[in-house]
Design an enzyme around this catalytic site. Structure first.
Site, short mmCIF file in Angstrom:
data_model
loop_
_atom_site.label_atom_id
_atom_site.label_comp_id
_atom_site.label_asym_id
_atom_site.label_seq_id
_atom_site.Cartn_x
_atom_site.Cartn_y
_atom_site.Cartn_z
N ALA A 10 0.83 -1.21 0.00
CA ALA A 10 0.00 0.00 0.00
C ALA A 10 0.87 1.27 0.00
O ALA A 10 0.81 2.09 -0.93
CB ALA A 10 -0.92 -0.02 1.22
N ILE A 11 1.69 1.42 1.03
CA ILE A 11 2.49 2.64 1.16
C ILE A 11 3.62 2.68 0.14
O ILE A 11 3.83 3.68 -0.56
CB ILE A 11 3.04 2.76 2.60
CG1 ILE A 11 1.89 2.97 3.59
CG2 ILE A 11 4.08 3.86 2.71
CD1 ILE A 11 1.07 4.23 3.37
N GLY A 12 4.35 1.57 0.02
CA GLY A 12 5.45 1.53 -0.95
C GLY A 12 4.95 1.67 -2.38
O GLY A 12 5.60 2.31 -3.22
N LYS A 204 2.94 9.76 16.71
CA LYS A 204 2.20 8.74 15.97
C LYS A 204 2.06 7.47 16.81
O LYS A 204 0.98 6.88 16.92
CB LYS A 204 2.91 8.45 14.64
CG LYS A 204 2.17 7.45 13.80
CD LYS A 204 2.32 7.68 12.32
CE LYS A 204 1.14 7.04 11.62
NZ LYS A 204 1.50 5.98 10.71
N ASN A 212 -4.62 0.91 18.50
CA ASN A 212 -4.58 -0.28 17.64
C ASN A 212 -4.89 -1.57 18.39
O ASN A 212 -5.78 -2.32 17.98
CB ASN A 212 -3.24 -0.36 16.90
CG ASN A 212 -3.11 0.73 15.84
OD1 ASN A 212 -3.60 1.84 16.03
ND2 ASN A 212 -2.46 0.44 14.74
N SER A 273 -5.16 -0.31 11.46
CA SER A 273 -4.42 -1.29 10.65
C SER A 273 -4.33 -2.63 11.38
O SER A 273 -4.36 -3.68 10.75
CB SER A 273 -3.03 -0.75 10.33
OG SER A 273 -2.36 -0.40 11.51
N GLU A 285 1.19 -5.84 13.92
CA GLU A 285 2.49 -5.24 14.29
C GLU A 285 2.54 -5.01 15.82
O GLU A 285 2.78 -3.89 16.29
CB GLU A 285 2.69 -3.93 13.53
CG GLU A 285 2.93 -4.13 12.03
CD GLU A 285 3.13 -2.82 11.27
OE1 GLU A 285 2.22 -1.97 11.29
OE2 GLU A 285 4.20 -2.65 10.66
N1 LIG Z 1 -1.33 1.28 4.74
C1 LIG Z 1 -1.42 2.42 5.44
O1 LIG Z 1 -2.37 3.20 5.28
C2 LIG Z 1 -0.34 2.81 6.38
C3 LIG Z 1 0.72 1.96 6.67
N2 LIG Z 1 1.74 2.39 7.49
C4 LIG Z 1 2.86 1.53 7.82
O2 LIG Z 1 3.65 1.33 6.65
C5 LIG Z 1 4.26 0.03 6.69
C6 LIG Z 1 3.84 -0.71 5.42
O3 LIG Z 1 2.43 -0.91 5.50
P1 LIG Z 1 1.54 -1.27 4.24
O4 LIG Z 1 2.03 -0.60 3.03
O5 LIG Z 1 0.13 -1.04 4.67
O6 LIG Z 1 1.78 -2.85 4.15
P2 LIG Z 1 1.48 -3.83 2.93
O7 LIG Z 1 1.30 -5.18 3.53
O8 LIG Z 1 0.41 -3.27 2.06
O9 LIG Z 1 2.83 -3.78 2.10
C7 LIG Z 1 3.94 -4.56 2.36
C8 LIG Z 1 4.23 -5.36 1.11
O10 LIG Z 1 5.46 -6.04 1.27
C9 LIG Z 1 5.28 -7.36 0.72
N3 LIG Z 1 6.29 -8.25 1.28
C10 LIG Z 1 6.32 -8.82 2.50
N4 LIG Z 1 7.42 -9.58 2.62
C11 LIG Z 1 8.07 -9.52 1.44
C12 LIG Z 1 9.25 -10.12 0.94
N5 LIG Z 1 9.98 -10.95 1.68
N6 LIG Z 1 9.63 -9.84 -0.33
C13 LIG Z 1 8.89 -9.01 -1.10
N7 LIG Z 1 7.76 -8.40 -0.68
C14 LIG Z 1 7.35 -8.66 0.57
C15 LIG Z 1 3.88 -7.72 1.13
O11 LIG Z 1 3.42 -8.81 0.39
P3 LIG Z 1 2.29 -9.80 1.01
O12 LIG Z 1 1.00 -9.02 0.85
O13 LIG Z 1 2.39 -10.99 0.15
O14 LIG Z 1 2.63 -10.03 2.45
C16 LIG Z 1 3.15 -6.42 0.80
O15 LIG Z 1 2.81 -6.34 -0.56
C17 LIG Z 1 3.74 -0.65 7.97
O16 LIG Z 1 4.66 -0.48 9.01
C18 LIG Z 1 2.46 0.13 8.28
O17 LIG Z 1 2.11 0.13 9.64
C19 LIG Z 1 1.77 3.66 8.00
C20 LIG Z 1 0.76 4.53 7.73
C21 LIG Z 1 -0.42 4.14 7.00
C1 LIG Z 2 -5.18 4.25 14.13
C2 LIG Z 2 -4.29 5.11 13.31
C3 LIG Z 2 -5.09 5.96 12.35
C4 LIG Z 2 -3.59 6.07 14.30
O1 LIG Z 2 -3.39 5.53 15.52
C5 LIG Z 2 -3.30 4.30 12.53
O2 LIG Z 2 -2.24 4.79 12.22
C6 LIG Z 2 -3.52 2.88 12.17
O3 LIG Z 2 -4.61 2.51 11.78
O4 LIG Z 2 -2.55 2.11 12.26
#
Ligand SMILES: NC(=O)C1=CN([C@@H]2O[C@H](COP(=O)(O)OP(=O)(O)OC[C@H]3O[C@@H](n4cnc5c(N)ncnc54)[C@H](OP(=O)(O)O)[C@@H]3O)[C@@H](O)[C@H]2O)C=CC1
Ligand SMILES: CC(C)(CO)C(=O)C(=O)O
Length: 325
Positions: A10-12, A204, A212, A273, A285
């Site tokens: 999602a984020i990446g 945060k 969470n 999340s 997490e």
């Molecule tokens: N999404 C959000 O709105 C927010 C997220 N964050 C933080 O950002 C971080 C990333 O979250 P998010 O983007 O949601 O996570 P996601 O699960 O969407 O993204 C992580 C990606 O990495 C992949 N992955 C895992 N292991 C490997 C590996 N060994 N090799 C290659 N790819 C791999 C996962 O694949 P697979 O699905 O197969 O596991 C997945 O596609 C977290 O710490 C989260 O808490 C912070 C703010 C908001």
């Molecule tokens: C709950 C919130 C919005 C902030 O604590 C969040 O960052 C999450 O869903 O992981």
């Protein structure tokens, strides 16, 4: 400037799409159906009414990409230690590793100064895998504010926000931080370089630590758990314990605890999340968001009775779900 985003979910995926659209030299490491979709059809980004598509270099094996100027890690916190070895082909002598992961970062006490300088955190870096495998000097901190989701393989839906605060562990305004900030700004993202990034990490974490796990235990959305008398008091007690730890470590909070809880309520009917992960059968997490603060309590000799209680409950919840060892 070569940028690789490791774990482009999602984020990446959001960052990668924005950077690629701006013409940056960006690649991603991903896996499974999401990787296959990106390789076949590129990466689609939905932002409000805007629906764009960009071709992107996407690989499962980092060795096919070679050394990078920046590796931006956007995995879930517990997914990072197991891939430290796999990431090595991306790392050359000048590579900067940007840690775009929620929770207390493994490098927290690097460049911290004072009596805790260099302290390692077992809860977020078991066996020092990241400290030894990346080296803390490579790290540029990042606090991720946007919300996004992978709505189907190859498709990222942006929900809100575009800020990725950056900061050196020692607070300096380094060339590498400013260069990345500029590249992200050219891609339409806000990436200020902060002298006191740890203050933002805590602001945060304050919410993530409490909201969470309470949401995972109750299945309540943020608006409900932040306003229900009982759960608001539990969250508040956890946050007060965390604040004592943070202030011992020289953190300055720009708002008080009740303002922070009201801010959580104002987010609305959001499933945190951790709740989303629990409901999807994915690991939560817990270590990065909660157990790490308990560890800091032990390190600073500050009692954490409410954090301990909620942590015990959410850990057992995860074990029952089969997602925690
Ligand atoms: N999404 C959000 O709105 C927010 C997220 N964050 C933080 O950002 C971080 C990333 O979250 P998010 O983007 O949601 O996570 P996601 O699960 O969407 O993204 C992580 C990606 O990495 C992949 N992955 C895992 N292991 C490997 C590996 N060994 N090799 C290659 N790819 C791999 C996962 O694949 P697979 O699905 O197969 O596991 C997945 O596609 C977290 O710490 C989260 O808490 C912070 C703010 C908001
Ligand atoms: C709950 C919130 C919005 C902030 O604590 C969040 O960052 C999450 O869903 O992981």
């Amino acid at each position: 400037m070569k940028i690789c985003i490791f774990g482009a979910g999602a984020i990446g995926g959001y960052m990668a799409a924005k950077l690629a659209q701006a013409g940056a030299d960006v690649s991603v490491v991903a896996r499974g159906p999401h990787l296959a979709a990106m390789q076949a059809n590129g990466l689609r980004l939905i932002e409000g009414e805007t629906d764009t598509h960009v071709d992107i270099t996407a690989e499962e094996d980092p060795a096919r990409l070679g050394p990078q100027d920046y590796v931006i890690v956007t995995l879930k916190a517990h997914s990072v230690p197991p891939v430290v070895d796999k990431m090595q082909p991306l790392i050359g002598p000048e590579t900067t590793i940007v840690s775009g992961v929620n929770g207390l970062p493994w490098w927290y006490f690097h460049g911290h100064g004072g009596p805790y300088e260099g302290t390692r955190l077992e809860t977020v870096d078991p066996g020092n895998a990241q400290w030894d495998g990346f080296g803390p000097d490579r790290v540029l901190g990042c606090v991720v504010y946007p919300a996004a989701e992978v709505s189907e393989p190859g498709v990222v839906r942006h929900i809100e926000g575009n800020r990725f605060s950056l900061g050196e562990p020692d607070g300096s305004k380094s060339e590498r931080a400013q260069a990345l900030s500029k590249a992200l700004a050219e891609a339409g993202l806000r990436a200020p370089v902060r002298p006191r990034l740890r203050d933002e990490i805590w602001l945060k974490l304050w919410g993530n630590l409490s909201f969470n796990p309470i949401s995972a235990l109750t299945h309540a959305t943020l608006d409900v758990l932040c306003t229900d008398d009982g759960t608001r008091q539990v969250a508040r007690a956890m946050m007060v314990e965390a604040q004592q730890i943070a202030e011992t470590l020289d953190i300055k909070f720009p708002v008080d605890v009740d303002r922070r809880i009201r801010g959580g309520a104002e987010v609305g009917a959001h499933r945190t999340s951790m709740l989303q992960d629990l409901e999807a059968g994915r690991p939560m997490e817990i270590d990065a968001l909660v157990r790490s603060v308990q560890e800091l309590g032990r390190i600073t000799s500050i009692p954490t009775p409410t954090i301990d209680t909620v942590l015990a409950l959410v850990t057992l919840r995860a074990r029952v779900a089969g997602t925690y060892p």
